[in-house]
Design a protein around this motif. Sequence first.
Motif, PDB file in Angstrom:
ATOM      1  N   ASN A  19     -50.026  32.994  22.104  1.00  0.00           N
ATOM      2  CA  ASN A  19     -50.397  34.030  23.085  1.00  0.00           C
ATOM      3  C   ASN A  19     -50.753  35.343  22.407  1.00  0.00           C
ATOM      4  N   THR A  20     -49.917  35.769  21.467  1.00  0.00           N
ATOM      5  CA  THR A  20     -50.188  37.042  20.793  1.00  0.00           C
ATOM      6  C   THR A  20     -51.438  36.961  19.917  1.00  0.00           C
ATOM      7  N   SER A  21     -51.678  35.812  19.316  1.00  0.00           N
ATOM      8  CA  SER A  21     -52.896  35.660  18.509  1.00  0.00           C
ATOM      9  C   SER A  21     -54.142  35.739  19.381  1.00  0.00           C
ATOM     10  N   ASP A  22     -54.110  35.060  20.521  1.00  0.00           N
ATOM     11  CA  ASP A  22     -55.256  35.120  21.441  1.00  0.00           C
ATOM     12  C   ASP A  22     -55.465  36.532  21.967  1.00  0.00           C
ATOM     13  N   LEU A  23     -54.362  37.208  22.279  1.00  0.00           N
ATOM     14  CA  LEU A  23     -54.470  38.568  22.787  1.00  0.00           C
ATOM     15  C   LEU A  23     -55.028  39.509  21.721  1.00  0.00           C
ATOM     16  N   LEU A  24     -54.607  39.318  20.479  1.00  0.00           N
ATOM     17  CA  LEU A  24     -55.113  40.150  19.378  1.00  0.00           C
ATOM     18  C   LEU A  24     -56.603  39.910  19.149  1.00  0.00           C
ATOM     19  N   ASP A  25     -57.031  38.646  19.210  1.00  0.00           N
ATOM     20  CA  ASP A  25     -58.457  38.349  19.058  1.00  0.00           C
ATOM     21  C   ASP A  25     -59.281  38.966  20.174  1.00  0.00           C
ATOM     22  N   LEU A  26     -58.721  38.948  21.393  1.00  0.00           N
ATOM     23  CA  LEU A  26     -59.448  39.509  22.528  1.00  0.00           C
ATOM     24  C   LEU A  26     -59.606  41.018  22.408  1.00  0.00           C
ATOM     25  N   VAL A  27     -58.551  41.688  21.972  1.00  0.00           N
ATOM     26  CA  VAL A  27     -58.601  43.147  21.875  1.00  0.00           C
ATOM     27  C   VAL A  27     -59.490  43.599  20.720  1.00  0.00           C
ATOM     28  N   SER A  28     -59.470  42.870  19.622  1.00  0.00           N
ATOM     29  CA  SER A  28     -60.235  43.276  18.435  1.00  0.00           C
ATOM     30  C   SER A  28     -61.679  42.795  18.453  1.00  0.00           C
ATOM     31  N   SER A  29     -62.126  42.217  19.572  1.00  0.00           N
ATOM     32  CA  SER A  29     -63.485  41.673  19.620  1.00  0.00           C
ATOM     33  C   SER A  29     -64.536  42.720  19.949  1.00  0.00           C
ATOM     34  N   GLY A  30     -64.149  43.903  20.385  1.00  0.00           N
ATOM     35  CA  GLY A  30     -65.112  44.937  20.769  1.00  0.00           C
ATOM     36  C   GLY A  30     -65.679  45.675  19.562  1.00  0.00           C
TER      37      GLY A  30
END
Length: 587
Positions: free
Chosen positions: A385-396
Amino acid sequence: MGRESDASAMEIDDSRPITSDQITNPKFSINVLQLLKSSQMQHGLRFGDYTRYSSRTGVANTAREPLTAATVTEVRFLHVVLYTAERAWSHAMEKRQLPDGPNARQRNYLIGRLRKAVKWATLFAELCAFKGDSRTSLEAEAYASYMRGNLLFEQDQNWDVALKSFKNARAVYEELGKYGDLENQVLCRERVEELEPSIRYCLHKIGESNLQTSELMHIGEMEGPALDLFKAKLEAVMAEARSQQAASMTEFHWLGHKFPISNAKTRVSILKAQELEKDLHGPTADSLPAEKRLLIFDKIFAAYHEARSCIRNDLVTASNSENMKDDLSGLDKAIGAVLGQRTVERNQLLVSLAKSKLSKTRDDKNEKVTKPEELVRLYDLLLQNTSDLLDLVSSGRDRKPEELAFGEECELKNLVFRAERCFYLAKSYSVAGKRAEAYALYCRARSVAYDSLKKLQSLANADQVMVKELKTLCDDSRSSSCIEHATGIIEEEKAPETLSKRISTISLTGADKKLEKFLTDKLETYESAVGDSNTKGVPRIESFPPAFQATPRNPIILDLAYNTIEFPSLENRMKKDKKGFMSRLWR
């Protein structure tokens, strides 16, 4: 339909009032509330299954003759009337529980069923006034008042009359709750509590109460068949309130970004999720039981998924404007990130529940004891969950300071979850007796937890709860590693001695000298062959399959003189064949 045919199953003679000359001597006694509660729990309403309940109550084929006090000769006549009223009421509630709510035709049917329920309940009260004792008559009148209140409540009219009906029923149950056995008192108090939200809602509609819509939602958290109509009405009120509030909601704020919301359905879904989040993060969140919090999480997920579905539909039908598509994509990303945060919070709640059951013993028969492997699996989910959330936030592309801080928080949580996972993985190896692996994992968990603690303490607004948990994890990892080290050394020192003991007890025949005798071998003594009830040993009654045994047989006789005997010739006694001319032709 066969279900609808019960409306005319028994005629009610409204034209002939019940007179005193129809009264007979026997007085019947019915505990109405207890009878209904038992029937509802046995036939589906424990799980809100009104279809099953309507098929188990009422009488499909009864005599078509007027039912008066003179014709009621036994208590089962009153049961028929009561269950027929319940049957009509359950048909109405069945339509009310439809996923998308009743349409116009189904609502007309629902109102008709409630009218029929009121008609049968009124007849039941009239009959009990003559044929029942005083308590039965009071309960029947309360039941009829409750049904009248339900009808007016569903019709959205005559709120003062509905309020009076509900108050009459409540007054009766309050009085009856003071007498009788304990079970009856509990049932009456439960019914009073179930009637209270409907009374407060009627007061709210009349304008005699300053009750807010948010307070109505908390009232609707109560359970009981009597509250199902209230909950349906409450959901409609909350949807209307959200629609009014959504009109003023134009933007969604997330980590320094502002995303416009043009779709009304999207606004309503987001508002619904935010209202539920207040229950989780409000001042009363700690007092909520874990099961209730998990249910709120499920509702939040459903609301946010509905919002994302609306956003993606808007993306498909959006014009060629790049700005509109960027806004919708950013809004979808923001809601996805919020969903990821709530998922992490839900899994952390599951971890806390599992930890509370980890230290419990097998004496707790009603609860399953948590194994370390289950916590390892939960921490695997949290890491994902935290890895997916980190990827989502850092994608911008253009990341704001709030996003950078949120990314650092996700990385820190990921490190903490790694330490926790390593600790419980070490526990699972320790349970399996693998001391070297457990010792190495405990040391690794301590190292990762110490690094996480240093990073967390370097922050200005460090979470003190997490700091305390990491300190505890460091201490537990160190003590557990020492225990594993010592246990491993002891086992290694005792290994030769244990091996020599095992070798000394080896039998060439494979039989154990200390093996307990079977019941058939010690019939002369009174001793149990089943063993203690707390142990799980196999009962030693008789060995199966039975062992081979030596069995005597007949001796083998060898006839040695047979080959040396000379028998006399018998040719002179044998009949000779006479061969003629015809016999030669047939050869």
